[in-house]
Design a protein around this motif. Structure first.
Motif, PDB file in Angstrom:
ATOM      1  N   GLU A 299      42.623  44.500  32.320  1.00 36.27           N
ATOM      2  CA  GLU A 299      43.512  44.982  33.383  1.00 36.27           C
ATOM      3  C   GLU A 299      44.932  45.183  32.859  1.00 36.27           C
ATOM      4  OE1 GLU A 299      44.951  43.497  37.790  1.00 36.27           O
ATOM      5  OE2 GLU A 299      42.959  42.929  37.088  1.00 36.27           O
ATOM      6  N   ASP A 300      45.416  44.242  32.040  1.00 38.71           N
ATOM      7  CA  ASP A 300      46.746  44.389  31.445  1.00 38.71           C
ATOM      8  C   ASP A 300      46.790  45.613  30.537  1.00 38.71           C
ATOM      9  OD1 ASP A 300      47.616  42.177  32.748  1.00 38.71           O
ATOM     10  OD2 ASP A 300      47.382  40.814  31.032  1.00 38.71           O
ATOM     11  N   ALA A 301      45.752  45.786  29.732  1.00 35.58           N
ATOM     12  CA  ALA A 301      45.702  46.934  28.824  1.00 35.58           C
ATOM     13  C   ALA A 301      45.711  48.236  29.614  1.00 35.58           C
ATOM     14  CB  ALA A 301      44.459  46.863  27.938  1.00 35.58           C
ATOM     15  N   SER A 302      44.984  48.268  30.726  1.00 34.65           N
ATOM     16  CA  SER A 302      44.941  49.472  31.558  1.00 34.65           C
ATOM     17  C   SER A 302      46.329  49.807  32.100  1.00 34.65           C
ATOM     18  CB  SER A 302      43.953  49.271  32.716  1.00 34.65           C
ATOM     19  OG  SER A 302      43.946  50.412  33.559  1.00 34.65           O
ATOM     20  N   CYS A 303      47.069  48.801  32.541  1.00 33.38           N
ATOM     21  CA  CYS A 303      48.426  49.025  33.060  1.00 33.38           C
ATOM     22  C   CYS A 303      49.358  49.527  31.961  1.00 33.38           C
ATOM     23  CB  CYS A 303      48.977  47.731  33.658  1.00 33.38           C
ATOM     24  SG  CYS A 303      48.169  47.224  35.184  1.00 33.38           S
ATOM     25  N   GLU A 304      49.216  48.946  30.768  1.00 34.24           N
ATOM     26  CA  GLU A 304      50.077  49.371  29.666  1.00 34.24           C
ATOM     27  C   GLU A 304      49.782  50.812  29.254  1.00 34.24           C
ATOM     28  OE1 GLU A 304      49.694  46.595  26.493  1.00 34.24           O
ATOM     29  OE2 GLU A 304      50.525  44.914  27.629  1.00 34.24           O
ATOM     30  N   ILE A 305      48.516  51.167  29.237  1.00 35.10           N
ATOM     31  CA  ILE A 305      48.140  52.534  28.873  1.00 35.10           C
ATOM     32  C   ILE A 305      48.653  53.520  29.934  1.00 35.10           C
ATOM     33  CG2 ILE A 305      46.191  54.123  28.564  1.00 35.10           C
ATOM     34  CD1 ILE A 305      44.655  51.675  27.415  1.00 35.10           C
ATOM     35  N   GLU A 306      48.505  53.160  31.203  1.00 41.88           N
ATOM     36  CA  GLU A 306      49.001  54.025  32.279  1.00 41.88           C
ATOM     37  C   GLU A 306      50.510  54.213  32.157  1.00 41.88           C
ATOM     38  OE1 GLU A 306      49.253  54.201  37.177  1.00 41.88           O
ATOM     39  OE2 GLU A 306      47.984  52.700  36.196  1.00 41.88           O
ATOM     40  N   SER A 307      51.219  53.114  31.896  1.00 35.26           N
ATOM     41  CA  SER A 307      52.671  53.196  31.740  1.00 35.26           C
ATOM     42  C   SER A 307      53.035  54.050  30.534  1.00 35.26           C
ATOM     43  CB  SER A 307      53.261  51.791  31.600  1.00 35.26           C
ATOM     44  OG  SER A 307      54.642  51.848  31.347  1.00 35.26           O
ATOM     45  N   GLY A 308      52.318  53.860  29.438  1.00 37.43           N
ATOM     46  CA  GLY A 308      52.608  54.638  28.230  1.00 37.43           C
ATOM     47  C   GLY A 308      52.407  56.121  28.436  1.00 37.43           C
ATOM     48  N   LEU A 309      51.320  56.496  29.119  1.00 40.19           N
ATOM     49  CA  LEU A 309      51.060  57.911  29.376  1.00 40.19           C
ATOM     50  C   LEU A 309      52.111  58.501  30.327  1.00 40.19           C
ATOM     51  CD1 LEU A 309      47.168  57.795  29.728  1.00 40.19           C
ATOM     52  CD2 LEU A 309      48.466  58.878  27.890  1.00 40.19           C
ATOM     53  N   SER A 310      52.462  57.746  31.344  1.00 43.91           N
ATOM     54  CA  SER A 310      53.451  58.244  32.320  1.00 43.91           C
ATOM     55  C   SER A 310      54.827  58.416  31.682  1.00 43.91           C
ATOM     56  CB  SER A 310      53.549  57.263  33.501  1.00 43.91           C
ATOM     57  OG  SER A 310      52.304  57.147  34.154  1.00 43.91           O
ATOM     58  N   ASP A 311      55.125  57.582  30.669  1.00 48.42           N
ATOM     59  CA  ASP A 311      56.445  57.642  30.041  1.00 48.42           C
ATOM     60  C   ASP A 311      56.515  58.607  28.862  1.00 48.42           C
ATOM     61  OD1 ASP A 311      57.336  55.795  31.846  1.00 48.42           O
ATOM     62  OD2 ASP A 311      57.078  54.062  30.518  1.00 48.42           O
ATOM     63  N   LEU A 312      55.418  59.277  28.555  1.00 48.06           N
ATOM     64  CA  LEU A 312      55.447  60.234  27.455  1.00 48.06           C
ATOM     65  C   LEU A 312      56.523  61.284  27.719  1.00 48.06           C
ATOM     66  CD1 LEU A 312      51.713  61.009  26.531  1.00 48.06           C
ATOM     67  CD2 LEU A 312      53.442  59.937  25.078  1.00 48.06           C
ATOM     68  N   ALA A 313      57.381  61.495  26.726  1.00 47.84           N
ATOM     69  CA  ALA A 313      58.431  62.500  26.873  1.00 47.84           C
ATOM     70  C   ALA A 313      57.837  63.890  26.752  1.00 47.84           C
ATOM     71  CB  ALA A 313      59.501  62.289  25.815  1.00 47.84           C
ATOM     72  N   GLU A 314      58.505  64.845  27.384  1.00 47.91           N
ATOM     73  CA  GLU A 314      58.025  66.228  27.287  1.00 47.91           C
ATOM     74  C   GLU A 314      58.197  66.783  25.880  1.00 47.91           C
ATOM     75  OE1 GLU A 314      62.331  66.655  28.557  1.00 47.91           O
ATOM     76  OE2 GLU A 314      60.675  65.266  28.870  1.00 47.91           O
ATOM     77  N   THR A 315      58.988  66.063  25.057  1.00 45.30           N
ATOM     78  CA  THR A 315      59.174  66.512  23.674  1.00 45.30           C
ATOM     79  C   THR A 315      58.059  66.026  22.746  1.00 45.30           C
ATOM     80  OG1 THR A 315      60.521  64.546  23.244  1.00 45.30           O
ATOM     81  CG2 THR A 315      61.690  66.575  23.883  1.00 45.30           C
ATOM     82  N   THR A 316      57.072  65.312  23.293  1.00 48.50           N
ATOM     83  CA  THR A 316      56.028  64.735  22.455  1.00 48.50           C
ATOM     84  C   THR A 316      55.333  65.785  21.594  1.00 48.50           C
ATOM     85  OG1 THR A 316      55.636  62.999  24.090  1.00 48.50           O
ATOM     86  CG2 THR A 316      53.893  63.383  22.478  1.00 48.50           C
ATOM     87  N   LEU A 317      55.111  66.966  22.136  1.00 49.43           N
ATOM     88  CA  LEU A 317      54.381  68.018  21.430  1.00 49.43           C
ATOM     89  C   LEU A 317      55.280  68.928  20.601  1.00 49.43           C
ATOM     90  CD1 LEU A 317      51.804  69.167  24.144  1.00 49.43           C
ATOM     91  CD2 LEU A 317      51.364  67.794  22.116  1.00 49.43           C
ATOM     92  N   LEU A 318      56.580  68.665  20.599  1.00 46.42           N
ATOM     93  CA  LEU A 318      57.515  69.596  19.968  1.00 46.42           C
ATOM     94  C   LEU A 318      57.185  69.825  18.499  1.00 46.42           C
ATOM     95  CD1 LEU A 318      60.047  71.329  20.307  1.00 46.42           C
ATOM     96  CD2 LEU A 318      61.425  69.287  19.844  1.00 46.42           C
ATOM     97  N   PHE A 319      56.824  68.765  17.789  1.00 41.87           N
ATOM     98  CA  PHE A 319      56.570  68.874  16.353  1.00 41.87           C
ATOM     99  C   PHE A 319      55.088  68.729  15.991  1.00 41.87           C
ATOM    100  CE2 PHE A 319      61.005  67.176  16.564  1.00 41.87           C
ATOM    101  CZ  PHE A 319      61.629  68.336  16.146  1.00 41.87           C
TER     102      PHE A 319
END
Length: 414
Positions: free
Chosen positions: A1-21
Motif C-alpha cells: 500500500e505504501d509503495a502504491s502511494c509512492e508510485i502514484e505520487s511519483g507519477l503525478s509529480d512528473l514534470a512536463e519536461t520529463t520527455l524533453l531529452f
C-alpha cells in the motif's frame, strides 16, 4: 500500500519536461485504478520547436514550449548533447498556431532555474545557467548530480560549442532580441567552474560573429558596436557614425541598450567588447572637424559642412539640447569655437558671432542671425528651452543698441 502511494505520487509529480531529452519516447501514460489517468506528451512543431503537454484525466494541466538544439556526441553517434531554451507566449497570444511565425507568438525567457539532465533531470546538479542542458554525463551513483571526472570534460566543451552555435538559429528565427540577452550568462552570474566554458563560448561568439542586437534591429559582432546614452543614439544614425568615428575596421553601429541598469541584459552587454562612445567622444570628433581654430580643417570642411546642411532644423535643436543637458557650464569652452550654429542663410558659424532673430538691422552680412527653428520648432518645451540655453551659453546674443553700433563701427571704420 505504501509503495502504491509512492508510485502514484511519483507519477503525478512528473514534470512536463520529463520527455524533453528522451528522443525515442513520445508519450508516457499511466492509469491508477478507475480514478486517475495521466499523460505526458511531446509534440514536435518544427525541427527545434517542441511542446510538452501534461494531462490528468484527459484535461491539460500544463503546456510548455521549448527550443531544443542537439548534435551527436563526438565518437558516440547514438548519444547526443542538447541545450533547450524555455519559450513563453507574447502578450495577447493565448495558443500556438503552427501556421504563424514563431517570433510573432513566442519569446525565449529565462529558465528558473536551468536544469541539467542525464536523460532524466539530475535534481541536485546546479549549472547557474538560465537554460537547460543534457549530455550523457557520468553521474554520481544517485544520478542526482554530475560526477567530477575528466571523462565528462569533453561533454562540457561540446555543450559550450553547441550553445554558441544555437545563437545563429535563434537569430534566424527572429528571437535573438534584447530581452533574450537576459537568458545568457553574464560576468556577475555565479557558475561552477566546469560550466564557465559555456559562458566564454557564448561571449566569444557574440563578440566576433553577427549575433549582438543593434539599435537598427539588425545583428553585428559586438566588437564592431558602440554604446551610448539613448539621447545620443537617437541623434546620430549609422551613416553619421561612419563619418565621425575613426579607427574602426568595419563601419560602426549602435548596440542595443538595456532598458534598466544592472539588469541581466545590462550586465551581459557590459561583458561584451562593445566600445563606449559617448558625448565626450562625439565632441572630440566634432572638434577635429568643425572647430574654427583647428589647423587640420582643410581636409574636413567639405565633409562636415554638407553633413550639417543635410540635417533638418529639428535635428539641430536636438543637438543643441543634448549638448546643454550633457555638458556642465565649465565644460562649454569645449564647444564655443565649433562652427555648428545654423544661420538663416543655411551657413554655419560660432556662437559668439551669431545673434538671435530680431526686427532691426536685418542684414545677415553685418549681424548673422541664427535659424529661429533651432530653438522654436517642435512640441517639446524642455528641448526648446535646453536648445536656447545652450545657444546663450556659447555666446549667441540678442541684438540691442550696443550690437548695432558695434556692427556699424566694424563695418565702416578701421
Amino acid at each position: 500500500e505504501d509503495a502504491s502511494c509512492e508510485i502514484e505520487s511519483g507519477l503525478s509529480d512528473l514534470a512536463e519536461t520529463t520527455l524533453l531529452f528522451l528522443t525515442n519516447l513520445e508519450a508516457i501514460r499511466w492509469q491508477i485504478g478507475q480514478k486517475v489517468s495521466g499523460d505526458i506528451l511531446r509534440i514536435q512543431h518544427s525541427e527545434n520547436h517542441f511542446e510538452m503537454l501534461k494531462q490528468i484525466n484527459g484535461r491539460t494541466t500544463t503546456s510548455s514550449h521549448f527550443l531544443k538544439f542537439d548534435q551527436p556526441v563526438h565518437g558516440l553517434k547514438k548519444q547526443r548533447v542538447a541545450v533547450a531554451y524555455v519559450l513563453d507566449f507574447l502578450p495577447n497570444v493565448q495558443k500556438f498556431k503552427p501556421r504563424n511565425l514563431l517570433a510573432k507568438q513566442l519569446k525565449i525567457v529565462p529558465a528558473t532555474p536551468g536544469h541539467v539532465a542525464v536523460f532524466f533531470p539530475a535534481n541536485k546538479e546546479t549549472s547557474g545557467l538560465r537554460f537547460h542542458l543534457h549530455a550523457p554525463f557520468i553521474p554520481e551513483l544517485s544520478r542526482a548530480s554530475i560526477k567530477e571526472t575528466p571523462a565528462n570534460e569533453p561533454l562540457f566543451q561540446q555543450l559550450a560549442t553547441l550553445s554558441a552555435a544555437s545563437l545563429h538559429d535563434i537569430r534566424d528565427l527572429g528571437l535573438l532580441t534584447a530581452d533574450f540577452l537576459s537568458v545568457l550568462p553574464n560576468p556577475q552570474d555565479t557558475l561552477p567552474p566546469r560550466y564557465e566554458c559555456i559562458r566564454l563560448a557564448i561571449v566569444e561568439a557574440m563578440n566576433t560573429e553577427p549575433l549582438t542586437p543593434t539599435q537598427s534591429k539588425s545583428h553585428a559582432p559586438a566588437a564592431h558596436l558602440l554604446q551610448a546614452k539613448a539621447s545620443l543614439k537617437s541623434l546620430l544614425s549609422k551613416d553619421d557614425l561612419e563619418l565621425l568615428v575613426e579607427d574602426f575596421e568595419e563601419p560602426p553601429q549602435w548596440a542595443i541598450g538595456a532598458t534598466q541598469k544592472n539588469s541581466n541584459v545590462d550586465r551581459f552587454l557590459n561583458g561584451l567588447e562593445i566600445t563606449e562612445w559617448g558625448v565626450d567622444e562625439f565632441i572630440d570628433a566634432i572638434n577635429s572637424k568643425c572647430s574654427e581654430y583647428n589647423d587640420e580643417l582643410n581636409d574636413f570642411v567639405d565633409k562636415m559642412t554638407p553633413w550639417l546642411k543635410n540635417k533638418p532644423v529639428d535635428w539641430h535643436q536636438q543637438l543643441y539640447a543634448l549638448l546643454n543637458s550633457e555638458l556642465e557650464s565649465w565644460e562649454l569652452f569645449k564647444v564655443k569655437n565649433f562652427k555648428i550654429i545654423r544661420l538663416t542663410d543655411g551657413e554655419y558659424s560660432v556662437g559668439s558671432k551669431c545673434f538671435f532673430p530680431g526686427n532691426a538691422f536685418e542684414e545677415n552680412e553685418v549681424l548673422p542671425r541664427i535659424e529661429a527653428g533651432v530653438f522654436t520648432s517642435g512640441k517639446s518645451k524642455s528641448q526648446k528651452e535646453n536648445a536656447r540655453t545652450f545657444l546663450e551659453a556659447i555666446g549667441v546674443r540678442n541684438i540691442g543698441e550696443f550690437e548695432q553700433i558695434e556692427a556699424i563701427l566694424e563695418q565702416r571704420y578701421t
